[in-house]
Write a protein that holds these residues in place. Structure first.
Motif, short mmCIF file in Angstrom:
data_model
loop_
_atom_site.label_atom_id
_atom_site.label_comp_id
_atom_site.label_asym_id
_atom_site.label_seq_id
_atom_site.Cartn_x
_atom_site.Cartn_y
_atom_site.Cartn_z
N SER A 12 0.83 -1.20 0.00
CA SER A 12 0.00 0.00 0.00
C SER A 12 0.86 1.24 0.00
O SER A 12 1.91 1.29 0.66
N ALA A 13 0.41 2.26 -0.75
CA ALA A 13 1.02 3.58 -0.73
C ALA A 13 0.21 4.44 0.23
O ALA A 13 -1.02 4.48 0.16
N ILE A 14 0.91 5.12 1.14
CA ILE A 14 0.26 5.94 2.16
C ILE A 14 0.63 7.40 1.94
O ILE A 14 1.81 7.74 1.79
N ASP A 15 -0.38 8.28 1.91
CA ASP A 15 -0.14 9.72 1.89
C ASP A 15 0.10 10.13 3.33
O ASP A 15 -0.82 10.08 4.15
N THR A 16 1.33 10.50 3.66
CA THR A 16 1.66 10.79 5.06
C THR A 16 1.04 12.10 5.54
O THR A 16 0.87 12.29 6.74
N GLY A 17 0.69 12.97 4.61
CA GLY A 17 0.04 14.23 5.00
C GLY A 17 -1.38 14.02 5.49
O GLY A 17 -1.81 14.64 6.48
N THR A 18 -2.10 13.13 4.81
CA THR A 18 -3.50 12.89 5.18
C THR A 18 -3.68 11.58 5.93
O THR A 18 -4.78 11.29 6.41
N ARG A 19 -2.61 10.78 5.99
CA ARG A 19 -2.65 9.47 6.64
C ARG A 19 -3.72 8.56 6.03
O ARG A 19 -4.46 7.88 6.73
N THR A 20 -3.78 8.57 4.70
CA THR A 20 -4.73 7.71 4.00
C THR A 20 -4.01 6.84 2.98
O THR A 20 -2.95 7.20 2.48
N THR A 22 -3.50 5.58 -0.58
CA THR A 22 -3.78 6.13 -1.90
C THR A 22 -3.81 5.06 -2.98
O THR A 22 -4.39 5.28 -4.04
N ARG A 61 10.48 13.38 -5.18
CA ARG A 61 9.93 12.91 -3.89
C ARG A 61 10.98 12.09 -3.17
O ARG A 61 11.80 11.46 -3.75
#
Length: 62
Positions: A12-20, A22, A61
């Protein structure tokens, strides 16, 4: 951030800013070690049986 989900045979790829989450990609039996190729920007994931290229990441990134 990328998380190996060994019980689900996926990464899984996680958006660390939103903690969701993606994206989630099935990769095969028991994904484990991962790394990004600095030349191609591809995320590589080692499973029990194979080494797979999963995602192309933007080079700016971390």
């Amino acid at each position: 951030m990328f998380i190996a989900n060994a019980g689900d045979d996926s990464v899984s790829a996680i958006d660390t800013g939103t903690r969701t989450v993606t994206a989630t990609v099935k990769v095969g039996d028991q994904p484990g070690k991962m790394g990004v190729d600095p030349t191609t920007g591809l995320l590589m994931c080692r499973t029990v049986a194979t080494l797979r290229s999963l995602w192309s990441m933007p080079r700016n990134r971390q």
